[in-house]
Design an enzyme around this catalytic site. Sequence first.
Site, PDB file in Angstrom:
ATOM      1  N   HIS A 121     -19.013   1.808   1.187  1.00  0.00           N
ATOM      2  CA  HIS A 121     -19.194   0.571   0.524  1.00  0.00           C
ATOM      3  C   HIS A 121     -20.172  -0.061   1.332  1.00  0.00           C
ATOM      4  O   HIS A 121     -20.241  -1.631   1.523  1.00  0.00           O
ATOM      5  CB  HIS A 121     -17.893  -0.209   0.562  1.00  0.00           C
ATOM      6  CG  HIS A 121     -17.005   0.344  -0.879  1.00  0.00           C
ATOM      7  ND1 HIS A 121     -15.724  -0.235  -0.825  1.00  0.00           N
ATOM      8  CD2 HIS A 121     -17.361   1.135  -1.713  1.00  0.00           C
ATOM      9  CE1 HIS A 121     -15.238   0.624  -1.778  1.00  0.00           C
ATOM     10  NE2 HIS A 121     -16.227   1.514  -2.625  1.00  0.00           N
ATOM     11  N   GLY A 187      -4.393   3.099   4.549  1.00  0.00           N
ATOM     12  CA  GLY A 187      -4.658   1.633   4.281  1.00  0.00           C
ATOM     13  C   GLY A 187      -5.433   1.125   3.157  1.00  0.00           C
ATOM     14  O   GLY A 187      -6.153   0.375   3.296  1.00  0.00           O
ATOM     15  N   THR A 188      -5.315   2.074   2.194  1.00  0.00           N
ATOM     16  CA  THR A 188      -6.124   1.724   0.587  1.00  0.00           C
ATOM     17  C   THR A 188      -5.106   1.577  -0.505  1.00  0.00           C
ATOM     18  O   THR A 188      -4.015   2.290  -0.363  1.00  0.00           O
ATOM     19  CB  THR A 188      -7.116   2.482   0.469  1.00  0.00           C
ATOM     20  OG1 THR A 188      -7.849   2.199  -0.840  1.00  0.00           O
ATOM     21  CG2 THR A 188      -6.778   4.054   0.319  1.00  0.00           C
TER      22      THR A 188
HETATM   23  N1  APR Z   1      -1.935  -0.254   7.863  1.00  0.00           N
HETATM   24  C1  APR Z   1      -1.996   0.688   6.975  1.00  0.00           C
HETATM   25  N2  APR Z   1      -1.986  -0.032   5.817  1.00  0.00           N
HETATM   26  C2  APR Z   1      -1.916  -1.318   5.580  1.00  0.00           C
HETATM   27  C3  APR Z   1      -1.642  -2.166   6.537  1.00  0.00           C
HETATM   28  C4  APR Z   1      -1.404  -1.595   7.967  1.00  0.00           C
HETATM   29  N3  APR Z   1      -1.237  -2.479   9.038  1.00  0.00           N
HETATM   30  N4  APR Z   1      -1.648  -3.527   6.152  1.00  0.00           N
HETATM   31  C5  APR Z   1      -1.889  -3.411   4.780  1.00  0.00           C
HETATM   32  N5  APR Z   1      -1.947  -2.026   4.381  1.00  0.00           N
HETATM   33  C6  APR Z   1      -2.293  -1.421   3.197  1.00  0.00           C
HETATM   34  C7  APR Z   1      -1.848  -2.502   1.928  1.00  0.00           C
HETATM   35  O1  APR Z   1      -0.497  -1.946   1.685  1.00  0.00           O
HETATM   36  C8  APR Z   1      -2.908  -1.706   0.947  1.00  0.00           C
HETATM   37  O2  APR Z   1      -2.248  -0.711   0.386  1.00  0.00           O
HETATM   38  O3  APR Z   1      -3.666  -1.420   3.037  1.00  0.00           O
HETATM   39  C9  APR Z   1      -3.978  -1.584   1.691  1.00  0.00           C
HETATM   40  C10 APR Z   1      -5.128  -2.438   1.405  1.00  0.00           C
HETATM   41  O4  APR Z   1      -5.716  -2.504  -0.110  1.00  0.00           O
HETATM   42  P1  APR Z   1      -6.897  -3.428  -0.413  1.00  0.00           P
HETATM   43  O5  APR Z   1      -6.604  -4.659   0.086  1.00  0.00           O
HETATM   44  O6  APR Z   1      -6.870  -3.263  -1.774  1.00  0.00           O
HETATM   45  O7  APR Z   1      -8.151  -2.588   0.335  1.00  0.00           O
HETATM   46  P2  APR Z   1      -8.772  -1.612  -0.011  1.00  0.00           P
HETATM   47  O8  APR Z   1      -7.922  -0.565  -0.854  1.00  0.00           O
HETATM   48  O9  APR Z   1      -9.526  -1.326   1.165  1.00  0.00           O
HETATM   49  O10 APR Z   1     -10.082  -2.052  -1.159  1.00  0.00           O
HETATM   50  C11 APR Z   1     -10.996  -1.315  -1.484  1.00  0.00           C
HETATM   51  O11 APR Z   1     -11.945  -2.847  -2.683  1.00  0.00           O
HETATM   52  O12 APR Z   1     -12.651  -5.339  -2.750  1.00  0.00           O
HETATM   53  C12 APR Z   1     -12.960  -3.951  -2.364  1.00  0.00           C
HETATM   54  O13 APR Z   1     -15.023  -3.343  -1.558  1.00  0.00           O
HETATM   55  C13 APR Z   1     -13.746  -3.825  -1.162  1.00  0.00           C
HETATM   56  O14 APR Z   1     -13.554  -1.729  -0.062  1.00  0.00           O
HETATM   57  C14 APR Z   1     -12.621  -2.577  -0.792  1.00  0.00           C
HETATM   58  C15 APR Z   1     -12.209  -1.883  -1.816  1.00  0.00           C
END
Ligand code: APR
Length: 247
Positions: A121, A187-188
């Site tokens: 991204h 973490g996604t």
């Molecule tokens: N360690 C591991 N995981 C964690 C932690 C932590 N300390 N804190 C939160 N999480 C997890 C949450 O439970 C969740 O599953 O990280 C994940 C974050 O999810 P999102 O906020 O949806 O982020 P992400 O999956 O990276 O989003 C994907 O969406 O908005 C777009 O471009 C943006 O790259 C991003 C994409």
Amino acid sequence: MQGKHGRTSRVCPEPENMKKLVVLSGAGMSAESGLRTFRDMGGLWEEYDVYEVASPAGWAKDRALVLKFYNERRKQLLESSPNRGHLGLAELEKDFEVRIITQNIDDLHERAGSTSVLHLHGELRKSRSMVDPDLIYDIEGWELNEGELCEKGSQLRPHVVWFGEPVTAFEEAAGIVSRADILVIIGTSMNVYPAAGLIDYAPAGIPIYVIDPNEVFIPGYPRLHVIRKKAGEGIADLINELQKLEQ
Ligand code: APR
């Protein structure tokens, strides 16, 4: 690793014999470094309208708001450091051929020492020409402002993939996942495509680990190795599980 005299010694495998460990990371990877996630409690998308600050339409409507949104995140990034999760992944390069595919636009994986990082991204600390996408520049400091132009005279924009824009690195990422011996998802929320669809490119039957303190719903994958912890703590469990795999 078992040494030749039966002593347990750290005999690092030859690079060409290393297993390919592929990591798909998201915002949770950087949460313990103080960077906000998107969809968690207090996530960025609770405070900002994603289409106002992370879409071509938002850029056309209010360029100053978009530049301010990314300047604030870049300032916070410069005040942050890699956490134990990032550092643990960098350590794994001693025993595995580690390829990181991240949805994150921060540079914490690189700053932790990981040597192969593919940003699906984009990258927060880079800007890009609006008339020639091949013109990409490092941003010195935390600000990218109105009036900063590329060498062809157009306003520079964040080098970030906005909603509705193509993820140009996807094919390369899919190729990397298709050659994995082990896949680790950290973490996604696996909510955003095409990134979330990368799991479908993993070879059948390889071990897939998920490190996340919350439940991550990935339909069609009932046999995931789930480590229900934050990245910083979960990485130690992962390393232990991988050592068992190697024995
Ligand atoms: N360690 C591991 N995981 C964690 C932690 C932590 N300390 N804190 C939160 N999480 C997890 C949450 O439970 C969740 O599953 O990280 C994940 C974050 O999810 P999102 O906020 O949806 O982020 P992400 O999956 O990276 O989003 C994907 O969406 O908005 C777009 O471009 C943006 O790259 C991003 C994409």
